[in-house]
Write a protein that holds these residues in place. Structure first.
Motif, short mmCIF file in Angstrom:
data_model
loop_
_atom_site.label_atom_id
_atom_site.label_comp_id
_atom_site.label_asym_id
_atom_site.label_seq_id
_atom_site.Cartn_x
_atom_site.Cartn_y
_atom_site.Cartn_z
N PRO A 8 0.79 -1.24 0.00
CA PRO A 8 0.00 0.00 0.00
C PRO A 8 0.82 1.29 0.00
O PRO A 8 0.27 2.36 -0.20
CB PRO A 8 -0.78 -0.11 1.31
N ASP A 9 2.13 1.19 0.22
CA ASP A 9 2.90 2.42 0.44
C ASP A 9 3.82 2.76 -0.74
O ASP A 9 3.52 3.64 -1.54
CB ASP A 9 3.70 2.28 1.74
N ARG A 48 -4.62 6.97 0.51
CA ARG A 48 -4.54 6.70 -0.93
C ARG A 48 -5.47 5.54 -1.27
O ARG A 48 -5.30 4.44 -0.77
CB ARG A 48 -3.12 6.32 -1.33
N TRP A 49 -6.48 5.83 -2.09
CA TRP A 49 -7.43 4.81 -2.49
C TRP A 49 -6.76 3.77 -3.38
O TRP A 49 -5.97 4.11 -4.26
CB TRP A 49 -8.60 5.45 -3.24
N LEU A 105 -7.93 -3.73 -1.67
CA LEU A 105 -6.52 -3.96 -1.36
C LEU A 105 -6.15 -3.14 -0.12
O LEU A 105 -6.80 -2.13 0.17
CB LEU A 105 -5.65 -3.51 -2.53
N PRO A 106 -5.11 -3.56 0.62
CA PRO A 106 -4.68 -2.75 1.75
C PRO A 106 -4.32 -1.34 1.26
O PRO A 106 -3.70 -1.19 0.21
CB PRO A 106 -3.42 -3.47 2.26
N ALA A 107 -4.77 -0.33 2.01
CA ALA A 107 -4.49 1.06 1.64
C ALA A 107 -3.61 1.68 2.71
O ALA A 107 -3.48 1.16 3.81
CB ALA A 107 -5.81 1.83 1.52
N ALA A 108 -2.97 2.81 2.36
CA ALA A 108 -2.11 3.49 3.33
C ALA A 108 -2.65 4.87 3.64
O ALA A 108 -3.13 5.57 2.75
CB ALA A 108 -0.68 3.59 2.79
N TYR A 154 -1.80 8.64 5.61
CA TYR A 154 -0.68 9.50 5.99
C TYR A 154 -1.21 10.70 6.76
O TYR A 154 -2.28 11.22 6.46
CB TYR A 154 0.07 9.98 4.75
N HIS A 177 2.67 1.05 10.31
CA HIS A 177 3.71 0.37 9.53
C HIS A 177 4.81 1.36 9.16
O HIS A 177 4.60 2.56 9.16
CB HIS A 177 3.11 -0.19 8.23
N THR A 208 7.93 1.65 6.07
CA THR A 208 8.71 1.11 4.97
C THR A 208 10.15 1.52 5.21
O THR A 208 10.44 2.68 5.51
CB THR A 208 8.24 1.69 3.61
N MET A 265 8.31 -3.52 4.22
CA MET A 265 7.39 -2.94 5.20
C MET A 265 7.43 -3.76 6.46
O MET A 265 7.52 -4.96 6.41
CB MET A 265 5.96 -3.01 4.65
N PRO A 310 4.80 8.69 2.33
CA PRO A 310 5.14 7.54 1.50
C PRO A 310 6.63 7.19 1.61
O PRO A 310 7.49 8.07 1.59
CB PRO A 310 4.79 8.01 0.09
N ASN A 349 7.87 5.81 4.27
CA ASN A 349 8.27 5.85 5.68
C ASN A 349 7.11 5.35 6.54
O ASN A 349 6.50 4.34 6.24
CB ASN A 349 8.72 7.27 6.04
N HIS A 396 3.44 4.84 7.83
CA HIS A 396 2.10 4.95 7.27
C HIS A 396 1.16 4.08 8.08
O HIS A 396 1.59 3.17 8.80
CB HIS A 396 2.08 4.56 5.79
N MET A 440 -1.45 1.30 7.82
CA MET A 440 -1.96 0.33 6.87
C MET A 440 -3.40 -0.01 7.23
O MET A 440 -3.69 -0.35 8.38
CB MET A 440 -1.10 -0.93 6.89
N GLU A 495 -6.82 -2.19 6.39
CA GLU A 495 -7.31 -3.40 5.72
C GLU A 495 -8.74 -3.69 6.12
O GLU A 495 -9.22 -3.21 7.14
CB GLU A 495 -6.43 -4.59 6.08
#
Lengths: 212, 147
Positions: free
Chosen positions: A86-87, B35-36, B41-44, B46, B73, B75, B84, B102, B104, B106, B108, B110
Motif C-alpha cells: 500500500p505504500d 490513498r485509495w 486492497l490494503p491502503a495506506a 498519511y 507500519h 517502509t 514494510m 510515502p 516511511n 504509514h 496500513m 485493511e
C-alpha cells in the motif's frame, strides 16, 4: 622556459612523436569530457551498456501473453512491485503516471510495466484493476508463473522475498525499488528509484523520447 | 444590555470555550489523507502528529470505524530493497511532530467495512500513552496522488 613537449637536445622527430602522443591524449581528454557532459544531462542514472536488453514473456493484465518484442518502438518503464503493497508501490506508480501526464503526446509511445513479484496473489484481473487506477492508457500489469517472474527478476538482479504469512494469511514482500527505463529498441538506458522526483523522471523520459 | 450585545457576548463565550477545549489536548493531527486502491486492497493513510506537551508521548494504538484493521507500519529501504514492517509504538517528541509519508511511516488499512471511494473521508482514532485519543479525519484521494 623549456618547451613543455621538447626536452633539451632532443631530435625534432622524437619531439614530433611526443607531440602526437600529447595531441592524442588531449583528444582523448576532450572526448571523455564530451561524454561526461552528455551523461550529466540525464537526471537519472545512465546505465547504457551496463544492463541486458529488455526480454520477458509474461501474462498481461488483459489476460493475453505479452513479450518484450511486442513493445518494440515503445519506451518501456519497468517497475517491480505487488498489489498488496500500500505504500511504496502506489507512490512510485503515481510518480510514473504523473511524469507521463506532463507530456501527453510523448507518453503515447511509452508504457509503464508493473511486474508482480507476488504472482501467487496477483492475477491478471487484480493487476488490471490496480494499474488502471493509476494510468489506464499507459500502464500494463504483468504477472506469470513463479519461474517466469524469477527469470526477469534475475536478469535485472531484482531481489524479492516474501515474508512468512501472518495469522490472516497476509504477508509482505520485500523488493527492489529500482525503475528500469528502456529505449524504443529495448536497450536499458536509465535507472531510477522511488526517491527520484516526478520532474526528474519527466525530464529524462522526454529527452529519451526525443532521441528517436 | 441590548439583545445584540448579549448575542455577541454569548458568541464570544462559545468561541473561547471551543479554543480552550482545543488547547487542553496535548496532541493533534493535521494533513491526513488515504490513498485509495481498488478491490479492497490494503491502503495506506498519511498524516502529521503534533505533540504540544512538555513530555514525549507514545502513539500506542490506531483503530478506525471504517476498517477492520488499522496498523502502524514503516517502509524501510536498505540499499535498493524496500520492505514494510509493523511498528509497535511511535514516540512523538515533546514540542515536536512525526510525519507519516510515502516510503516511511504509514497507517496500513485493511478490511474496509463499507465501500470506500476517492472523495470519501474516513476516520482514524489514535490512542496515546498519556491517555488521550485523537480522532483524525482522513480524506480519501485517488491512487495517482503523490505527497
Amino acid at each position: 622556459m623549456q618547451h613543455p613537449l621538447r626536452r633539451a637536445g632532443e631530435p625534432p622527430a622524437r619531439t614530433l612523436r611526443r607531440c602526437a602522443a600529447w595531441l592524442a591524449g588531449a583528444v582523448l581528454v576532450l572526448g571523455l569530457s564530451a561524454c561526461g557532459a552528455k551523461s550529466q544531462s540525464w537526471q537519472l542514472d545512465d546505465v547504457e551498456g551496463h544492463l541486458p536488453d529488455l526480454s520477458f514473456s509474461l501474462m498481461a493484465d488483459n489476460g493475453q501473453p505479452l513479450r518484450a518484442a511486442d513493445l518494440k518502438g515503445k519506451i518501456a518503464i519497468v517497475y517491480f512491485g505487488y498489489t498488496h503493497c500500500p505504500d511504496i508501490c502506489p507512490e512510485t506508480m503515481a510518480k510514473l503516471s504523473q511524469a507521463l501526464s506532463k507530456d501527453a503526446a510523448g507518453a503515447a509511445d511509452m508504457r509503464i510495466l508493473f511486474i508482480s513479484v507476488d504472482p501467487a496473489r496477483d492475477t491478471p484481473a487484480s493487476m488490471h484493476a490496480y494499474v488502471d487506477a493509476f494510468d489506464s492508457k499507459h500502464a500494463i500489469g504483468l504477472t506469470g508463473s513463479p519461474s517466469d517472474i524469477e527469470a526477469i527478476a534475475k536478469r535485472y538482479r531484482v531481489a524479492y522475498q516474501a515474508d512468512k504469512p501472518e495469522g490472516a494469511g497476509s504477508y509482505e514482500v520485500a523488493h527492489s525499488s529500482g525503475i528500469y527505463i528502456f529505449d524504443r529498441d529495448g536497450k536499458a538506458r536509465l535507472l531510477a528509484n522511488g526517491n527520484n522526483t516526478v520532474d526528474q523522471l519527466a525530464h529524462d523520459l522526454q529527452q529519451l523520447a526525443q532521441q528517436g | 444590555m441590548t439583545s445584540l450585545s448579549r448575542l455577541l457576548a454569548s458568541l464570544l463565550l462559545a468561541t473561547t470555550g471551543t479554543l480552550a477545549m482545543a488547547q487542553s489536548a496535548t496532541l493533534s493531527t493535521s494533513g491526513g489523507w488515504v490513498r485509495w486502491l481498488p478491490a479492497q486492497l490494503p491502503a495506506a493513510g498519511y498524516l502529521t502528529v503534533t505533540n504540544n506537551g512538555d513530555k514525549p508521548v507514545d502513539l500506542i494504538g490506531i483503530t478506525s470505524p471504517d476498517y477492520g484493521m488499522a496498523m502502524l507500519h514503516q517502509t524501510t529501504t536498505e540499499g535498493s530493497t524496500s520492505k514494510m514492517s509493523m511498528v509497535g509504538k511511535l514516540t512523538v517528541p515533546a514540542h515536536g511532530k512525526v510525519l507519516f509519508s510515502p516510503g516511511n511511516y504509514h497507517v496500513m488499512l485493511e478490511q474496509p467495512k463499507h465501500a470506500i471511494v476517492p472523495g470519501d473521508s474516513i476516520q482514524l482514532q489514535l490512542k496515546f500513552s498519556n491517555g488521550e485519543t485523537v480522532v483524525a479525519p482522513m480524506p480519501v484521494k485517488p491512487a495517482g496522488t503523490t505527497q
